[in-house]
Design a protein around this motif. Structure first.
Motif, PDB file in Angstrom:
ATOM      1  N   ARG A 130       0.827  -1.210   0.000  1.00 40.99           N
ATOM      2  CA  ARG A 130       0.000   0.000   0.000  1.00 40.99           C
ATOM      3  C   ARG A 130       0.858   1.255   0.000  1.00 40.99           C
ATOM      4  O   ARG A 130       0.367   2.340  -0.275  1.00 40.99           O
ATOM      5  N   SER A 131       2.106   1.123   0.349  1.00 39.01           N
ATOM      6  CA  SER A 131       3.024   2.262   0.409  1.00 39.01           C
ATOM      7  C   SER A 131       4.081   2.110  -0.679  1.00 39.01           C
ATOM      8  O   SER A 131       4.248   1.024  -1.253  1.00 39.01           O
ATOM      9  N   PRO A 132       4.832   3.163  -0.968  1.00 44.70           N
ATOM     10  CA  PRO A 132       5.981   2.996  -1.856  1.00 44.70           C
ATOM     11  C   PRO A 132       6.977   1.989  -1.286  1.00 44.70           C
ATOM     12  O   PRO A 132       7.114   1.859  -0.067  1.00 44.70           O
ATOM     13  N   VAL A 133       7.645   1.266  -2.166  1.00 49.48           N
ATOM     14  CA  VAL A 133       8.619   0.241  -1.777  1.00 49.48           C
ATOM     15  C   VAL A 133       9.956   0.564  -2.429  1.00 49.48           C
ATOM     16  O   VAL A 133      10.019   0.764  -3.643  1.00 49.48           O
ATOM     17  N   VAL A 134      11.023   0.613  -1.628  1.00 49.26           N
ATOM     18  CA  VAL A 134      12.371   0.744  -2.166  1.00 49.26           C
ATOM     19  C   VAL A 134      13.034  -0.625  -2.094  1.00 49.26           C
ATOM     20  O   VAL A 134      13.101  -1.233  -1.020  1.00 49.26           O
ATOM     21  N   ILE A 135      13.527  -1.111  -3.233  1.00 48.97           N
ATOM     22  CA  ILE A 135      14.176  -2.411  -3.307  1.00 48.97           C
ATOM     23  C   ILE A 135      15.666  -2.192  -3.525  1.00 48.97           C
ATOM     24  O   ILE A 135      16.080  -1.638  -4.550  1.00 48.97           O
ATOM     25  N   GLY A 140      26.223  -4.210  -2.406  1.00 47.54           N
ATOM     26  CA  GLY A 140      27.054  -3.049  -2.663  1.00 47.54           C
ATOM     27  C   GLY A 140      26.290  -1.772  -2.906  1.00 47.54           C
ATOM     28  O   GLY A 140      26.869  -0.726  -3.116  1.00 47.54           O
ATOM     29  N   GLN A 141      24.949  -1.836  -2.904  1.00 43.22           N
ATOM     30  CA  GLN A 141      24.155  -0.669  -3.215  1.00 43.22           C
ATOM     31  C   GLN A 141      23.652  -0.027  -1.935  1.00 43.22           C
ATOM     32  O   GLN A 141      23.439  -0.679  -0.926  1.00 43.22           O
ATOM     33  N   GLY A 142      23.417   1.262  -1.980  1.00 43.82           N
ATOM     34  CA  GLY A 142      22.885   1.969  -0.836  1.00 43.82           C
ATOM     35  C   GLY A 142      22.647   3.409  -1.194  1.00 43.82           C
ATOM     36  O   GLY A 142      22.975   3.867  -2.283  1.00 43.82           O
ATOM     37  N   PRO A 143      22.051   4.170  -0.288  1.00 44.71           N
ATOM     38  CA  PRO A 143      21.698   5.542  -0.607  1.00 44.71           C
ATOM     39  C   PRO A 143      22.882   6.484  -0.694  1.00 44.71           C
ATOM     40  O   PRO A 143      22.802   7.534  -1.295  1.00 44.71           O
ATOM     41  N   VAL A 144      24.030   6.144  -0.071  1.00 44.96           N
ATOM     42  CA  VAL A 144      25.194   7.023  -0.088  1.00 44.96           C
ATOM     43  C   VAL A 144      26.156   6.536  -1.163  1.00 44.96           C
ATOM     44  O   VAL A 144      26.794   5.504  -1.016  1.00 44.96           O
ATOM     45  N   LEU A 145      26.249   7.247  -2.269  1.00 49.07           N
ATOM     46  CA  LEU A 145      27.070   6.852  -3.397  1.00 49.07           C
ATOM     47  C   LEU A 145      28.082   7.948  -3.699  1.00 49.07           C
ATOM     48  O   LEU A 145      27.859   9.115  -3.379  1.00 49.07           O
ATOM     49  N   PRO A 146      29.231   7.608  -4.310  1.00 48.29           N
ATOM     50  CA  PRO A 146      30.229   8.624  -4.638  1.00 48.29           C
ATOM     51  C   PRO A 146      29.652   9.683  -5.572  1.00 48.29           C
ATOM     52  O   PRO A 146      29.067   9.360  -6.598  1.00 48.29           O
ATOM     53  N   GLY A 147      29.804  10.944  -5.209  1.00 41.21           N
ATOM     54  CA  GLY A 147      29.322  12.025  -6.047  1.00 41.21           C
ATOM     55  C   GLY A 147      27.822  12.233  -5.908  1.00 41.21           C
ATOM     56  O   GLY A 147      27.102  11.405  -5.346  1.00 41.21           O
ATOM     57  N   PRO A 148      27.326  13.342  -6.434  1.00 44.18           N
ATOM     58  CA  PRO A 148      25.891  13.657  -6.344  1.00 44.18           C
ATOM     59  C   PRO A 148      25.076  12.888  -7.378  1.00 44.18           C
ATOM     60  O   PRO A 148      24.722  13.415  -8.433  1.00 44.18           O
ATOM     61  N   ARG A 149      24.813  11.626  -7.113  1.00 44.80           N
ATOM     62  CA  ARG A 149      24.055  10.799  -8.057  1.00 44.80           C
ATOM     63  C   ARG A 149      22.586  11.225  -8.064  1.00 44.80           C
ATOM     64  O   ARG A 149      21.942  11.229  -7.021  1.00 44.80           O
ATOM     65  N   LEU A 250      18.911   6.399  -7.380  1.00 41.42           N
ATOM     66  CA  LEU A 250      17.590   5.826  -7.138  1.00 41.42           C
ATOM     67  C   LEU A 250      16.759   5.976  -8.396  1.00 41.42           C
ATOM     68  O   LEU A 250      16.738   7.037  -9.018  1.00 41.42           O
ATOM     69  N   LEU A 251      16.060   4.902  -8.774  1.00 39.00           N
ATOM     70  CA  LEU A 251      15.148   4.890  -9.912  1.00 39.00           C
ATOM     71  C   LEU A 251      13.725   4.775  -9.384  1.00 39.00           C
ATOM     72  O   LEU A 251      13.424   3.869  -8.611  1.00 39.00           O
ATOM     73  N   VAL A 252      12.843   5.689  -9.796  1.00 40.08           N
ATOM     74  CA  VAL A 252      11.460   5.717  -9.307  1.00 40.08           C
ATOM     75  C   VAL A 252      10.509   5.402 -10.452  1.00 40.08           C
ATOM     76  O   VAL A 252      10.568   6.038 -11.510  1.00 40.08           O
ATOM     77  N   CYS A 278      20.775   0.227  -9.751  1.00 39.76           N
ATOM     78  CA  CYS A 278      20.651   1.023  -8.528  1.00 39.76           C
ATOM     79  C   CYS A 278      19.389   0.581  -7.792  1.00 39.76           C
ATOM     80  O   CYS A 278      18.577  -0.170  -8.336  1.00 39.76           O
ATOM     81  N   PRO A 279      19.198   1.025  -6.556  1.00 36.67           N
ATOM     82  CA  PRO A 279      17.933   0.745  -5.875  1.00 36.67           C
ATOM     83  C   PRO A 279      16.747   1.291  -6.670  1.00 36.67           C
ATOM     84  O   PRO A 279      16.862   2.304  -7.366  1.00 36.67           O
ATOM     85  N   VAL A 280      15.616   0.598  -6.559  1.00 30.21           N
ATOM     86  CA  VAL A 280      14.413   0.962  -7.311  1.00 30.21           C
ATOM     87  C   VAL A 280      13.274   1.238  -6.338  1.00 30.21           C
ATOM     88  O   VAL A 280      13.011   0.434  -5.436  1.00 30.21           O
ATOM     89  N   ALA A 281      12.612   2.376  -6.511  1.00 23.28           N
ATOM     90  CA  ALA A 281      11.418   2.702  -5.732  1.00 23.28           C
ATOM     91  C   ALA A 281      10.194   2.460  -6.600  1.00 23.28           C
ATOM     92  O   ALA A 281      10.093   3.009  -7.703  1.00 23.28           O
TER      93      ALA A 281
END
Length: 297
Positions: A130-135, A140-149, A250-252, A278-281
């Motif tokens: 029922r809510s958005p899902v981040v997969i 090796g993936q996460g929200p903190v990546l080198p540079g302003p992705r 992040l891909l939405v 990358c992670p997918v929302a």
């Protein structure tokens, strides 16, 4: 008193669930929301006596509290809630999503067997939540990546407003640019005997961009601090978004309009969940009204 909607993360002690926990912890900090760490377990060998089941339950409890300890040790979150559940992990995550602001799950693709089992749970949850899902697909993936992705949003003319709002909000929270990849590009036409007059592709592409710019105007105004870049897909939407996923954090995407009826993601969204770099929302487009059987694993 109504309980505040929070962030929910599935955790089982694996490397990829630890990365999901890291993502969820950061999301809870950014949004100022409580975090719920859930672990679902089940006895896998048929019937069991009470003592054996008790021991397995205690082991599951130990795994869960290790996740909570990690979350508290690496964040300033005030409220961390535990949820220990005996039964289907996929179904429990869907249940918890009803009262969640965001659901985070981990999945890996090391080998065909692992991708089928773990991926099926992630896809089930993404289609039914029922809510958005981040997969978060890999360790090796996460929200903190080198540079302003940047955050990238895949959008077409029928994409729900909730999908756009989530993408803009994530970009604003993380102070990142937002790329909007518009999948409304005209497709090449096949030549045939009774073929109608072919439209001017440049005019069609221009019309698509104008419609998209008009569609994005309210979000430009609401999230004026977000640097926005609109791109028209020149290839198939799936290929364009997979290519973009190698450059972003992040891909939405949306679930699509049929997910609420079928309990399945569309072909494009399902492929992105399994194969994006990358992670997918995945943001639900409509309310769900059925409860298909969840996968095991």
């Amino acid at each position: 008193m109504t309980r505040q909607r929070g962030i929910v993360v599935g955790y089982d002690g694996s490397d990829f669930s630890l990365r999901a926990l890291e993502w969820a912890t950061e999301e809870a900090e950014l949004r100022g929301l409580p975090l719920t760490v859930t672990y679902a377990w089940r006895w896998p060998y048929g019937k069991a006596d009470g003592e054996a089941r008790l021991h397995l339950g205690k082991a599951a409890e130990h795994v869960l509290f290790h996740g909570v300890k990690c979350a508290r040790a690496h964040s300033a979150i005030v409220e961390v809630v535990t949820d220990l559940h005996e039964g289907s992990a996929a179904q429990r995550l869907v249940e918890l999503s009803a009262d969640a602001e965001l659901l985070v799950v981990g999945a890996h693709d090391r080998g065909m067997a692992a991708r089928f089992v773990i991926g099926s749970v992630a896809v089930f949850v993404a289609a039914r939540a029922r809510s958005p899902v981040v997969i978060v697909r890999e360790a090796g993936q996460g929200p903190v990546l080198p540079g302003p992705r940047p955050v990238v949003l895949g959008v077409k003319d029928t994409t729900a407003d909730a999908v756009l709002d989530f993408a803009f909000q994530e970009a604003a929270l993380r102070r990142l640019p937002l790329w909007v990849v518009h999948a409304g590009h005209p497709r090449p036409m096949a030549w045939g005997i009774a073929m109608a007059h072919a439209p001017d592709l440049e005019d069609s592409a221009r019309a698509c961009r104008e419609r998209m710019e008009e569609r994005l105007t309210p979000w430009r105004q609401k999230y004026a601090e977000v640097h926005l870049e609109v791109r028209s897909a020149t290839t198939a939407p799936r290929d364009a978004l997979l290519a973009a996923s190698a450059e972003v954090g992040l891909l939405v995407v949306g679930t699509g309009r049929t997910a609420s009826r079928t309990g399945h993601l569309g072909a494009i969204t399902g492929a992105l969940v399994r194969h994006a770099s990358c992670p997918v929302a995945v943001v639900p487009s409509q309310e769900h009204d059925s409860s298909p059987t969840p996968p095991t694993g």
